[in-house]
Design a protein around this motif. Structure first.
Motif, PDB file in Angstrom:
ATOM      1  N   MET A   1     -24.179 -56.474 -79.232  1.00  0.00           N
ATOM      2  CA  MET A   1     -23.709 -55.454 -80.168  1.00  0.00           C
ATOM      3  C   MET A   1     -24.801 -55.136 -81.152  1.00  0.00           C
ATOM      4  SD  MET A   1     -21.191 -53.641 -81.240  1.00  0.00           S
ATOM      5  CE  MET A   1     -21.124 -52.609 -82.663  1.00  0.00           C
ATOM      6  N   SER A   2     -24.957 -53.871 -81.453  1.00  0.00           N
ATOM      7  CA  SER A   2     -25.941 -53.487 -82.446  1.00  0.00           C
ATOM      8  C   SER A   2     -25.462 -53.921 -83.819  1.00  0.00           C
ATOM      9  CB  SER A   2     -26.161 -51.969 -82.405  1.00  0.00           C
ATOM     10  OG  SER A   2     -24.986 -51.299 -82.773  1.00  0.00           O
ATOM     11  N   SER A   3     -26.360 -53.887 -84.767  1.00  0.00           N
ATOM     12  CA  SER A   3     -26.045 -54.407 -86.092  1.00  0.00           C
ATOM     13  C   SER A   3     -25.211 -53.447 -86.940  1.00  0.00           C
ATOM     14  CB  SER A   3     -27.355 -54.744 -86.820  1.00  0.00           C
ATOM     15  OG  SER A   3     -28.136 -53.563 -86.940  1.00  0.00           O
ATOM     16  N   ASP A   4     -24.836 -52.301 -86.396  1.00  0.00           N
ATOM     17  CA  ASP A   4     -24.092 -51.342 -87.215  1.00  0.00           C
ATOM     18  C   ASP A   4     -22.647 -51.747 -87.459  1.00  0.00           C
ATOM     19  OD1 ASP A   4     -22.787 -50.733 -84.847  1.00  0.00           O
ATOM     20  OD2 ASP A   4     -23.691 -48.768 -84.624  1.00  0.00           O
ATOM     21  N   GLY A   5     -22.148 -52.740 -86.741  1.00  0.00           N
ATOM     22  CA  GLY A   5     -20.805 -53.258 -86.982  1.00  0.00           C
ATOM     23  C   GLY A   5     -19.683 -52.334 -86.574  1.00  0.00           C
ATOM     24  N   ALA A   6     -19.914 -51.475 -85.593  1.00  0.00           N
ATOM     25  CA  ALA A   6     -18.899 -50.507 -85.180  1.00  0.00           C
ATOM     26  C   ALA A   6     -17.597 -51.166 -84.734  1.00  0.00           C
ATOM     27  CB  ALA A   6     -19.439 -49.620 -84.064  1.00  0.00           C
ATOM     28  N   LEU A   7     -17.665 -52.378 -84.253  1.00  0.00           N
ATOM     29  CA  LEU A   7     -16.468 -53.041 -83.733  1.00  0.00           C
ATOM     30  C   LEU A   7     -15.790 -53.959 -84.743  1.00  0.00           C
ATOM     31  CD1 LEU A   7     -17.704 -54.028 -80.166  1.00  0.00           C
ATOM     32  CD2 LEU A   7     -16.309 -52.072 -80.815  1.00  0.00           C
ATOM     33  N   THR A   8     -16.449 -54.250 -85.832  1.00  0.00           N
ATOM     34  CA  THR A   8     -15.930 -55.215 -86.797  1.00  0.00           C
ATOM     35  C   THR A   8     -14.543 -54.814 -87.294  1.00  0.00           C
ATOM     36  OG1 THR A   8     -18.168 -55.770 -87.486  1.00  0.00           O
ATOM     37  CG2 THR A   8     -16.379 -56.405 -88.970  1.00  0.00           C
ATOM     38  N   GLY A   9     -13.578 -55.720 -87.088  1.00  0.00           N
ATOM     39  CA  GLY A   9     -12.223 -55.490 -87.562  1.00  0.00           C
ATOM     40  C   GLY A   9     -11.396 -54.538 -86.725  1.00  0.00           C
TER      41      GLY A   9
END
Length: 120
Positions: free
Chosen positions: A1-9
């Motif tokens: 996963m890239s560091s942009d956190g698109a999937l977080t939460g």
């Protein structure tokens, strides 16, 4: 996963009948910070999970589930306003017109493409 956190939460429904693909995607989504609903391998199980789940942020749907087409699941998600994409080996030309505008990720699936497609 890239560091942009698109999937977080995010809560992502995974509807896939191929065990290895399902486990790989589940692991990848969880590593990216998402909560995975499923994976479920059938239309019946997917519809039951949708009916019993208050919040779903997005879904990844395999088109052919044990020789059953996933379109009833797509309809249920659409009715709730949940974004989804198809993950399949099918040619885009075989997707029926009501679903022609749905994003389609060809197998083998690139999880980063899935994240960008669903969440920008």
């Amino acid at each position: 996963m890239s560091s942009d956190g698109a999937l977080t939460g995010r809560r992502i429904l995974l509807v896939e009948d191929d065990y290895f693909i399902a486990i790989d995607l589940k692991s990848w989504f969880e590593e990216g910070g998402a909560e995975v609903l499923g994976p479920v391998p059938s239309v019946e199980e997917a519809l039951a999970l949708i009916a019993g789940t208050a919040a779903i942020d997005a879904a990844v749907l395999d088109i052919n589930l044990q020789d059953e087409l996933v379109y009833p699941v797509a309809d249920a998600l659409r009715a709730r306003g949940v974004p989804f994409l198809f993950a399949t080996g099918y040619d885009p030309a075989v997707v029926p017109p009501p679903y022609g505008a749905v994003a389609l990720c060809q197998k083998p699936i690139d999880p980063q493409v899935v994240a960008r497609t669903l969440f920008g």
